[in-house]
Scaffold this motif. Structure first.
Motif, mmCIF file in Angstrom:
data_model
loop_
_atom_site.group_PDB
_atom_site.id
_atom_site.type_symbol
_atom_site.label_atom_id
_atom_site.label_comp_id
_atom_site.label_asym_id
_atom_site.label_seq_id
_atom_site.Cartn_x
_atom_site.Cartn_y
_atom_site.Cartn_z
ATOM 1 N N ILE A 101 0.888 -1.157 0.000
ATOM 2 C CA ILE A 101 0.000 0.000 0.000
ATOM 3 C C ILE A 101 0.932 1.215 0.000
ATOM 4 N N VAL A 102 1.072 1.858 -1.155
ATOM 5 C CA VAL A 102 2.111 2.863 -1.354
ATOM 6 C C VAL A 102 1.516 4.270 -1.289
ATOM 7 N N LEU A 103 1.845 4.995 -0.240
ATOM 8 C CA LEU A 103 1.365 6.367 -0.088
ATOM 9 C C LEU A 103 1.958 7.269 -1.170
ATOM 10 N N GLU A 104 1.102 8.121 -1.730
ATOM 11 C CA GLU A 104 1.563 9.125 -2.696
ATOM 12 C C GLU A 104 1.124 10.513 -2.203
ATOM 13 N N CYS A 105 1.473 10.798 -0.968
ATOM 14 C CA CYS A 105 1.076 12.066 -0.355
ATOM 15 C C CYS A 105 2.200 12.614 0.516
ATOM 16 N N ILE A 106 3.451 12.266 0.182
ATOM 17 C CA ILE A 106 4.559 12.628 1.061
ATOM 18 C C ILE A 106 4.769 14.132 1.120
ATOM 19 N N LYS A 107 4.405 14.848 0.058
ATOM 20 C CA LYS A 107 4.569 16.307 0.088
ATOM 21 C C LYS A 107 3.732 16.919 1.209
ATOM 22 N N LYS A 108 2.481 16.478 1.326
ATOM 23 C CA LYS A 108 1.614 16.993 2.387
ATOM 24 C C LYS A 108 2.140 16.604 3.771
ATOM 25 N N ILE A 109 2.645 15.374 3.890
ATOM 26 C CA ILE A 109 3.175 14.932 5.184
ATOM 27 C C ILE A 109 4.465 15.678 5.500
ATOM 28 N N ARG A 110 5.287 15.905 4.481
ATOM 29 C CA ARG A 110 6.521 16.657 4.676
ATOM 30 C C ARG A 110 6.223 18.062 5.199
ATOM 31 N N GLU A 111 5.166 18.667 4.676
ATOM 32 C CA GLU A 111 4.785 20.022 5.100
ATOM 33 C C GLU A 111 4.234 20.050 6.524
ATOM 34 N N ASP A 112 3.521 18.978 6.905
ATOM 35 C CA ASP A 112 2.897 18.959 8.230
ATOM 36 C C ASP A 112 2.650 17.507 8.623
ATOM 37 N N ARG A 113 3.520 16.970 9.464
ATOM 38 C CA ARG A 113 3.412 15.560 9.837
ATOM 39 C C ARG A 113 2.110 15.243 10.574
ATOM 40 N N SER A 114 1.502 16.235 11.188
ATOM 41 C CA SER A 114 0.265 15.973 11.920
ATOM 42 C C SER A 114 -0.890 15.597 10.995
ATOM 43 N N ARG A 115 -0.721 15.832 9.690
ATOM 44 C CA ARG A 115 -1.762 15.447 8.733
ATOM 45 C C ARG A 115 -1.861 13.934 8.557
ATOM 46 N N TYR A 116 -0.787 13.237 8.894
ATOM 47 C CA TYR A 116 -0.769 11.793 8.671
ATOM 48 C C TYR A 116 -1.406 11.062 9.842
ATOM 49 N N ARG A 117 -2.494 10.365 9.575
ATOM 50 C CA ARG A 117 -3.245 9.632 10.587
ATOM 51 C C ARG A 117 -3.006 8.131 10.387
ATOM 52 N N ARG A 118 -2.123 7.585 11.199
ATOM 53 C CA ARG A 118 -1.741 6.182 11.057
ATOM 54 C C ARG A 118 -2.936 5.245 11.214
ATOM 55 N N GLU A 119 -3.889 5.654 12.040
ATOM 56 C CA GLU A 119 -4.992 4.758 12.384
ATOM 57 C C GLU A 119 -5.943 4.493 11.217
ATOM 58 N N VAL A 120 -5.867 5.297 10.161
ATOM 59 C CA VAL A 120 -6.790 5.106 9.032
ATOM 60 C C VAL A 120 -6.489 3.816 8.283
ATOM 61 N N LEU A 121 -5.222 3.551 8.010
ATOM 62 C CA LEU A 121 -4.836 2.369 7.232
ATOM 63 C C LEU A 121 -4.409 1.192 8.103
ATOM 64 N N ALA A 122 -4.020 1.472 9.334
ATOM 65 C CA ALA A 122 -3.430 0.425 10.182
ATOM 66 C C ALA A 122 -4.269 -0.843 10.283
ATOM 67 N N PRO A 123 -5.609 -0.776 10.399
ATOM 68 C CA PRO A 123 -6.383 -2.019 10.530
ATOM 69 C C PRO A 123 -6.287 -2.945 9.320
ATOM 70 N N PHE A 124 -5.843 -2.407 8.194
ATOM 71 C CA PHE A 124 -5.865 -3.184 6.948
ATOM 72 C C PHE A 124 -4.485 -3.674 6.527
ATOM 73 N N LEU A 125 -3.469 -3.403 7.336
ATOM 74 C CA LEU A 125 -2.093 -3.771 7.003
ATOM 75 C C LEU A 125 -1.653 -4.980 7.795
ATOM 76 N N GLY A 126 -0.582 -5.612 7.322
ATOM 77 C CA GLY A 126 0.015 -6.705 8.066
ATOM 78 C C GLY A 126 0.591 -6.209 9.380
ATOM 79 N N PRO A 127 0.856 -7.129 10.318
ATOM 80 C CA PRO A 127 1.301 -6.725 11.666
ATOM 81 C C PRO A 127 2.536 -5.843 11.671
ATOM 82 N N SER A 128 3.481 -6.057 10.760
ATOM 83 C CA SER A 128 4.726 -5.286 10.789
ATOM 84 C C SER A 128 4.521 -3.835 10.411
ATOM 85 N N SER A 129 3.415 -3.502 9.731
ATOM 86 C CA SER A 129 3.186 -2.133 9.278
ATOM 87 C C SER A 129 2.192 -1.387 10.149
ATOM 88 N N ARG A 130 1.736 -1.971 11.226
ATOM 89 C CA ARG A 130 0.726 -1.300 12.067
ATOM 90 C C ARG A 130 1.376 -0.345 13.052
#
Length: 276
Positions: free
Chosen positions: A247-276
């Protein structure tokens, strides 16, 4: 389930841009929790793929993919458009994308993401489809034996063919080459139709993903959770087609500008254990 077994998080990073250091991009990728990377090189500079490969390996990360040349983001071509019916444009486009295949092989990646073409008139659909088929066949020949898959990305409305995944899937199926596949841009799909149905249209040809969010109208590249994409529905579609790739994020510019925009909990339930 497929998501538990093999789905890892990745992110696009840029490489070769003077104001964005590779170390800083890798730092951000690690902060995001990415395990694999898609590389967006500054193609006009052809930055050293071997240096990149070593730097990524030193961080314990893996290069999954690179975004090939498109439009004015080219190496030698004035403009890259595989669907162009102008012979000179078409040939220069394919030549540049051959160079991208060679670069990615040196970098150690496995998927080259390519655009099917630029904005075009619907009346040109058949002619542009023929040109795109010819270009993809040539690239498949060039990629043979490298282990690289040339994966065509679905685009927002106005690219003919290219805005609907069913059209791209039909073409890739007709060409029937192991070196060809598809990349699902979930946010482009959200604008053109909906993410789940476009994913189902890609089916087993899906080789990679571009993941970002929007309001269904503008290709704004927001991090997941900052738009209106139905993420559970999308991941259910991935499960339905058996996709276990990254699952490859293509939004690094927005995250680079403001890390608080990245919400880990949105994708975490759908990823394998190592990526949660």
């Amino acid at each position: 389930m497929a998501n538990v077994a093999g789905r890892v998080l990745g992110t696009m990073i840029v490489y070769g841009y003077p104001k964005l250091s590779l170390d800083a991009e890798l730092d951000l990728a690690e902060w995001i929790g990415a395990e694999v990377l898609e590389i967006l090189p500054r193609w006009k500079e052809l930055p050293d793929p071997r240096l990149l490969r070593q730097a990524v390996a030193d961080r314990g990360l893996t290069i999954h993919s690179a975004h090939g040349c498109w439009g004015g983001e080219s190496i030698l071509a004035p403009r890259v458009d595989m669907g162009s019916t102008t012979q000179a444009v078409h040939e220069a486009s394919v030549d540049d994308l051959r160079r991208c295949v060679d670069w990615l092989a040196e970098a150690g990646g496995t998927v080259l993401v390519v655009h099917p073409g630029g904005f075009s008139d619907r009346a040109e659909f058949d002619a542009r489809r023929d040109a795109l088929a010819q270009a993809l066949s040539t690239l498949a020949d060039h990629a043979e034996g490298t282990g690289i898959i040339v994966a065509v990305e679905n685009m927002p409305p106005g690219v003919n063919p290219g805005s609907r995944m069913a059209d791209l899937a039909e073409l890739v199926q007709e060409l029937n080459r192991n070196e060809l596949g598809l990349t699902l841009d979930v946010a482009h799909a959200h604008i053109a139709a909906d993410a789940a149905s476009e994913t189902l249209a890609a089916g087993r040809l899906l080789a990679s993903t571009h993941v970002h969010d929007n309001d269904g109208r503008h290709d704004s590249h927001h991090p997941p959770g900052q738009g209106t994409i139905d993420w559970p529905s999308w991941f259910a579609a991935l499960d339905a087609i058996g996709y276990t790739g990254p699952i490859v994020l293509e939004c690094i510019k927005k995250i680079r500008e403001d890390r608080s925009r990245y919400r880990r909990e949105v994708l975490a339930p759908f990823l394998g254990p190592s990526s949660r």
